[in-house]
Design a protein around this motif. Structure first.
Motif, PDB file in Angstrom:
ATOM      1  N   ARG A 292      12.870   6.061  -3.619  1.00 22.82           N
ATOM      2  CA  ARG A 292      13.505   6.075  -4.936  1.00 22.82           C
ATOM      3  C   ARG A 292      13.540   4.684  -5.550  1.00 22.82           C
ATOM      4  O   ARG A 292      13.441   4.539  -6.766  1.00 22.82           O
ATOM      5  N   ARG A 293      13.653   3.672  -4.719  1.00 19.31           N
ATOM      6  CA  ARG A 293      13.581   2.311  -5.242  1.00 19.31           C
ATOM      7  C   ARG A 293      12.155   1.973  -5.669  1.00 19.31           C
ATOM      8  O   ARG A 293      11.938   1.258  -6.650  1.00 19.31           O
ATOM      9  N   GLN A 294      11.162   2.488  -4.954  1.00 20.92           N
ATOM     10  CA  GLN A 294       9.765   2.219  -5.286  1.00 20.92           C
ATOM     11  C   GLN A 294       9.371   2.801  -6.636  1.00 20.92           C
ATOM     12  O   GLN A 294       8.451   2.296  -7.286  1.00 20.92           O
ATOM     13  N   THR A 295      10.042   3.866  -7.055  1.00 23.39           N
ATOM     14  CA  THR A 295       9.605   4.595  -8.261  1.00 23.39           C
ATOM     15  C   THR A 295      10.627   4.579  -9.399  1.00 23.39           C
ATOM     16  O   THR A 295      10.412   5.226 -10.421  1.00 23.39           O
TER      17      THR A 295
ATOM     18  N   LEU B 204       0.827  -1.210   0.000  1.00 25.14           N
ATOM     19  CA  LEU B 204       0.000   0.000   0.000  1.00 25.14           C
ATOM     20  C   LEU B 204       0.855   1.251   0.000  1.00 25.14           C
ATOM     21  O   LEU B 204       0.532   2.249  -0.668  1.00 25.14           O
ATOM     22  N   ASP B 205       1.964   1.222   0.735  1.00 29.65           N
ATOM     23  CA  ASP B 205       2.871   2.364   0.766  1.00 29.65           C
ATOM     24  C   ASP B 205       3.489   2.593  -0.606  1.00 29.65           C
ATOM     25  O   ASP B 205       3.657   3.729  -1.047  1.00 29.65           O
ATOM     26  N   THR B 206       3.836   1.509  -1.306  1.00 29.02           N
ATOM     27  CA  THR B 206       4.396   1.624  -2.661  1.00 29.02           C
ATOM     28  C   THR B 206       3.398   2.277  -3.608  1.00 29.02           C
ATOM     29  O   THR B 206       3.751   3.179  -4.385  1.00 29.02           O
ATOM     30  N   LEU B 207       2.145   1.835  -3.569  1.00 34.88           N
ATOM     31  CA  LEU B 207       1.120   2.409  -4.445  1.00 34.88           C
ATOM     32  C   LEU B 207       0.917   3.893  -4.143  1.00 34.88           C
ATOM     33  O   LEU B 207       0.784   4.714  -5.062  1.00 34.88           O
TER      34      LEU B 207
ATOM     35  N   TRP C  39       1.791   5.194 -13.443  1.00 28.62           N
ATOM     36  CA  TRP C  39       2.204   4.130 -14.347  1.00 28.62           C
ATOM     37  C   TRP C  39       3.678   4.208 -14.699  1.00 28.62           C
ATOM     38  O   TRP C  39       4.366   3.181 -14.741  1.00 28.62           O
ATOM     39  N   LYS C  40       4.192   5.402 -14.914  1.00 29.82           N
ATOM     40  CA  LYS C  40       5.613   5.543 -15.240  1.00 29.82           C
ATOM     41  C   LYS C  40       6.513   5.229 -14.047  1.00 29.82           C
ATOM     42  O   LYS C  40       7.701   4.948 -14.207  1.00 29.82           O
ATOM     43  N   SER C  41       5.942   5.305 -12.858  1.00 26.41           N
ATOM     44  CA  SER C  41       6.705   4.983 -11.647  1.00 26.41           C
ATOM     45  C   SER C  41       6.678   3.495 -11.313  1.00 26.41           C
ATOM     46  O   SER C  41       7.300   3.071 -10.345  1.00 26.41           O
ATOM     47  N   GLY C  42       5.934   2.720 -12.130  1.00 17.03           N
ATOM     48  CA  GLY C  42       5.910   1.273 -11.909  1.00 17.03           C
ATOM     49  C   GLY C  42       4.538   0.659 -11.843  1.00 17.03           C
ATOM     50  O   GLY C  42       4.396  -0.559 -11.933  1.00 17.03           O
ATOM     51  N   GLY C  43       3.494   1.504 -11.654  1.00 11.23           N
ATOM     52  CA  GLY C  43       2.140   0.963 -11.584  1.00 11.23           C
ATOM     53  C   GLY C  43       1.997  -0.080 -10.492  1.00 11.23           C
ATOM     54  O   GLY C  43       2.418   0.121  -9.359  1.00 11.23           O
ATOM     55  N   PHE C  44       1.409  -1.231 -10.880  1.00 16.03           N
ATOM     56  CA  PHE C  44       1.191  -2.310  -9.919  1.00 16.03           C
ATOM     57  C   PHE C  44       2.325  -3.340  -9.920  1.00 16.03           C
ATOM     58  O   PHE C  44       2.235  -4.350  -9.227  1.00 16.03           O
ATOM     59  N   LYS C  45       3.364  -3.081 -10.691  1.00 16.99           N
ATOM     60  CA  LYS C  45       4.465  -4.047 -10.788  1.00 16.99           C
ATOM     61  C   LYS C  45       5.451  -3.880  -9.625  1.00 16.99           C
ATOM     62  O   LYS C  45       5.688  -2.779  -9.149  1.00 16.99           O
ATOM     63  N   GLN C  46       6.036  -4.979  -9.228  1.00 14.03           N
ATOM     64  CA  GLN C  46       7.101  -5.000  -8.213  1.00 14.03           C
ATOM     65  C   GLN C  46       6.758  -4.126  -6.994  1.00 14.03           C
ATOM     66  O   GLN C  46       7.524  -3.242  -6.606  1.00 14.03           O
TER      67      GLN C  46
END
Length: 283
Positions: free
Chosen positions: A118-121, A30-33, A44-51
């Motif tokens: 920064r790793r999350q995005t 949840l924190d990542t999202l 979406w450019k930050s990773g969306g629902f992936k990883q």
């Protein structure tokens, strides 16, 4: 009103560590999202629902010591102030104690938060690479980018959350005439956290943008909270300023319940152990 039962330093440290590690690992997706929604690049450019577990390493390593330091500082400060600010002034004692604890823990938490977000995005970037780049661009200050904005977010958050948590527990205790259970503490923490989290969403957004921004020496306004919020409001209005409102509120509601429930449960377990009972009597 009787004085509150202040746990010993070793109890605060141990119970805080257990609670911090439990909630940060359990609710990390949840924190990542939330972080990706708030990113300037967009969800979406930050990773969306992936990883969605990307960045959990530094979080898992830092959550236990950060929560332990927070509760140790909070309870020790509260114990020191209680003889001077007690009774009807207890909320003031809680506000001061929470503020001191937030400033103290952010010395450790901010570098961990920078690496995590920064790793999350960012795709394909290691923790070591993030640290090297930050220090190369800004020296040690690079690992403390957003320190002031984090304090400006966390102190108001705790000023709302902790007095409300303590007040809800006191109300439950008065209604039942019994000690507050971990489940009741969890409910109180969830409610208090949701209110505090919702109210401080714009401050959290600004903190996230500041930590994720690329280093540009000629753009100092990118590292200050008010200019960042003004620019977001200019571009996207009030809705933009409250980006991440839903996942942040849900995260903190669930996190508050898990965190305070685990804290009181762990506190009860620790205080029931013979070794810790002995230490508590000596202190």
């Amino acid at each position: 009103m009787e004085s509150e039962n202040i746990p010993s330093a070793i109890t605060s440290f141990t119970a805080g560590a257990v609670a911090g590690l439990t909630v940060d690992v359990a609710l990390f997706p949840l924190d990542t999202l939330k972080t990706r929604i708030q990113s300037e690049k967009g969800f979406w450019k930050s990773g969306g629902f992936k990883q969605i577990y990307k960045g959990i390493g530094p979080t898992a390593a830092g959550s236990a010591p950060c929560a332990a330091i927070f509760f140790l500082t909070y309870n020790e400060t509260k114990g020191f102030l209680q003889p001077y600010i007690g009774g009807n002034w207890s909320p003031v004692c809680h506000i001061i104690s929470a503020s001191v604890a937030e400033v103290t823990v952010n010395v450790v938490k901010v570098p961990i938060e920078i690496v995590k977000q920064r790793r999350q995005t960012t795709k394909g970037v290691s923790t070591l690479a993030i640290v090297r780049k930050a220090i190369h661009n800004e020296g040690l200050r690079g690992m403390y980018r957003g320190f002031v904005s984090t304090v400006m977010r966390d102190v108001p958050f705790s000023v709302i959350q902790f007095p409300l948590w303590e007040a809800l527990k006191s109300h439950i205790q008065m209604m039942t005439g019994e000690e507050v259970t971990p489940a009741q503490s969890a409910f109180s923490g969830a409610a208090a956290g949701a209110v505090a989290g919702a109210a401080t969403t714009p401050l959290d957004l600004a903190k996230t943008r500041i930590m994720l921004a690329e280093h540009r020496p000629h753009c100092p306004s990118e590292t200050r909270m008010l200019p960042v919020l003004r620019e977001i409001y200019r571009l996207k209005g009030l809705q933009g300023v409250f980006a991440g409102f839903v996942p942040r509120t849900v995260f903190i509601f669930l996190g508050g319940g898990v965190f305070f429930g685990c804290y009181d449960f762990a506190r009860g377990v620790v205080e029931s152990m013979p070794f810790f009972k002995h230490k508590s009597k000596e202190s």
